[in-house]
Write an enzyme that holds these catalytic residues in place. Structure first.
Site, mmCIF file in Angstrom:
data_model
loop_
_atom_site.group_PDB
_atom_site.id
_atom_site.type_symbol
_atom_site.label_atom_id
_atom_site.label_comp_id
_atom_site.label_asym_id
_atom_site.label_seq_id
_atom_site.Cartn_x
_atom_site.Cartn_y
_atom_site.Cartn_z
ATOM 1 N N LYS A 148 0.845 -1.205 0.000
ATOM 2 C CA LYS A 148 0.000 0.000 0.000
ATOM 3 C C LYS A 148 0.880 1.253 0.000
ATOM 4 O O LYS A 148 0.583 2.229 -0.684
ATOM 5 C CB LYS A 148 -0.942 -0.008 1.217
ATOM 6 C CG LYS A 148 -2.068 -1.053 1.099
ATOM 7 C CD LYS A 148 -2.832 -1.239 2.411
ATOM 8 C CE LYS A 148 -3.866 -2.356 2.320
ATOM 9 N NZ LYS A 148 -4.518 -2.684 3.593
ATOM 10 N N GLN A 171 -4.134 -1.522 10.164
ATOM 11 C CA GLN A 171 -4.160 -2.810 9.465
ATOM 12 C C GLN A 171 -4.707 -3.915 10.370
ATOM 13 O O GLN A 171 -4.273 -4.065 11.514
ATOM 14 C CB GLN A 171 -2.740 -3.163 8.975
ATOM 15 C CG GLN A 171 -2.651 -4.419 8.131
ATOM 16 C CD GLN A 171 -3.333 -4.306 6.759
ATOM 17 O OE1 GLN A 171 -3.520 -3.224 6.223
ATOM 18 N NE2 GLN A 171 -3.717 -5.429 6.207
ATOM 19 N N ASP A 199 -10.806 3.363 5.187
ATOM 20 C CA ASP A 199 -11.015 1.917 5.200
ATOM 21 C C ASP A 199 -12.504 1.565 5.285
ATOM 22 O O ASP A 199 -12.899 0.440 4.968
ATOM 23 C CB ASP A 199 -10.335 1.359 6.453
ATOM 24 C CG ASP A 199 -9.356 0.257 6.160
ATOM 25 O OD1 ASP A 199 -9.217 -0.139 5.000
ATOM 26 O OD2 ASP A 199 -8.737 -0.211 7.133
HETATM 27 N N1 GUN Z 1 -6.729 -6.651 6.503
HETATM 28 C C1 GUN Z 1 -7.103 -7.296 5.381
HETATM 29 N N2 GUN Z 1 -7.700 -6.446 4.522
HETATM 30 C C2 GUN Z 1 -7.704 -5.239 5.115
HETATM 31 C C3 GUN Z 1 -8.182 -3.949 4.734
HETATM 32 O O1 GUN Z 1 -8.737 -3.741 3.650
HETATM 33 N N3 GUN Z 1 -7.987 -2.953 5.638
HETATM 34 C C4 GUN Z 1 -7.396 -3.162 6.848
HETATM 35 N N4 GUN Z 1 -7.276 -2.125 7.669
HETATM 36 N N5 GUN Z 1 -6.955 -4.347 7.239
HETATM 37 C C5 GUN Z 1 -7.103 -5.364 6.374
#
Ligand code: GUN
Length: 305
Positions: free
Chosen positions: A49, A93, A116
């Site tokens: 990311k 995350q 998110d």
């Molecule tokens: N863990 C797996 N996918 C995601 C996501 O899209 N956002 C976050 N914050 N954690 C994740």
């Protein structure tokens, strides 16, 4: 059968994002990441990311916390990010260690920085089909894949396998929303005779985290298959000793499908692209520009922080 090229579609979106990023200079969209512990998958996702943000001309930052961090320490950091006007999006995350409540931590994020889409407020807005917040990135990416691949959703029967807050529930809401108009069935780990439902699916979204659970006999001929699974299975032929497979038995299901996403290279890159799009939109909104991220499903209502 055609393969949906998630890398190519994500690349298209990132090009669109890049040109909008250039247009708002000298403001630079900034997404702040928070990672707790050293879960290898989380390390790799956050790094991907951050790399993509840089490629799109955006700023990112990362704060790492030890596995045993307290809720109060995380809250204090999130409060600082919430108050920092140079930060437009915040992402904690998941998964978080067991002593922390993910919902409680997510809910500390300011509504207008929740790129998110996991806060109670954002998910509530999504359920109410109101604009002004962001849809979670993976579900939003799935809808974008369907749209850009020309899949007709109105009147289609979509079957979602999985009821997680990250994918299953929000994707079911998006698919059934006004304007998308699919009829949605949600199945999960406790659904008896899963195949009875999946065989009825015009669009099948597999998001349950079970390697190659969906086999050819469970799929209707001509169905559109969206595989959200990212499972590591042992493979002695690989240097790392493992390889990635989805929740769908790709080799046997693909010949029966009209469209199918591969793993890797399907939904994964879309999650990252939608995060960039959401962060850019949060930045544009902070700069007083009109929201462009989630099209209003109903009459537009002004965003209130
Ligand atoms: N863990 C797996 N996918 C995601 C996501 O899209 N956002 C976050 N914050 N954690 C994740």
């Amino acid at each position: 059968m055609s393969i949906i090229d998630g890398n190519a579609i994500a690349q298209q979106i990132l090009l669109e994002v890049k040109s909008r990023v250039a247009a708002i200079a000298p403001i630079v969209p900034h997404v702040a990441f928070v990672r707790v512990g050293d879960d290898p998958a989380s390390v790799s996702y956050v790094s991907k990311k951050q790399k993509t943000a840089a490629e799109a001309g955006m700023k990112s930052s990362l704060r790492l916390f030890a596995h045993d961090v307290s809720k109060e320490e995380l809250f204090a950091h999130l409060d600082t990010l919430n108050a920092d006007a140079s930060v437009h999006g915040i992402l904690v995350q998941a998964p978080l260690p067991g002593h922390l409540s993910e919902t409680e931590i997510f809910n500390r994020i300011s509504r207008n920085k929740d790129v998110d889409g996991f806060t109670t407020s954002s998910l509530g807005q999504l359920a109410q089909e109101l604009p002004g917040t962001f849809a979670p990135c993976t579900p939003a990416g799935i809808l974008e894949l369907l749209k850009r691949s020309g899949v007709k959703t109105a009147g289609a029967h979509a079957v979602v396998i999985g009821r997680s807050l990250i994918v299953g529930k929000p994707v079911a809401l998006l698919l059934s929303a006004r304007g998308t108009d699919a009829t949605v069935t949600v199945c999960h780990s406790r659904t008896p005779n899963l195949a009875r439902f999946t065989r009825e699916a015009d669009i099948l979204v597999a998001a349950i985290g079970k390697p190659r659970l969906v086999t050819a006999d469970m799929v209707k001929p001509g169905a559109v298959i969206i595989d959200v699974g990212i499972n590591r299975i042992p493979d002695a032929a690989k240097k790392t000793g493992c390889r990635l497979v989805g929740d769908v038995d790709f080799d046997n299901v693909a010949p029966k499908a009209s469209l199918i996403t591969p793993v890797p290279g399907g939904v994964g890159p879309m999650t990252v692209a939608m995060l960039m799009k959401n962060t850019l939109a949060a930045c544009e909104r902070a700069a007083g520009m009109p929201a462009q991220s989630r099209e209003p499903a109903t009459a537009p209502t002004p965003f209130k922080a």
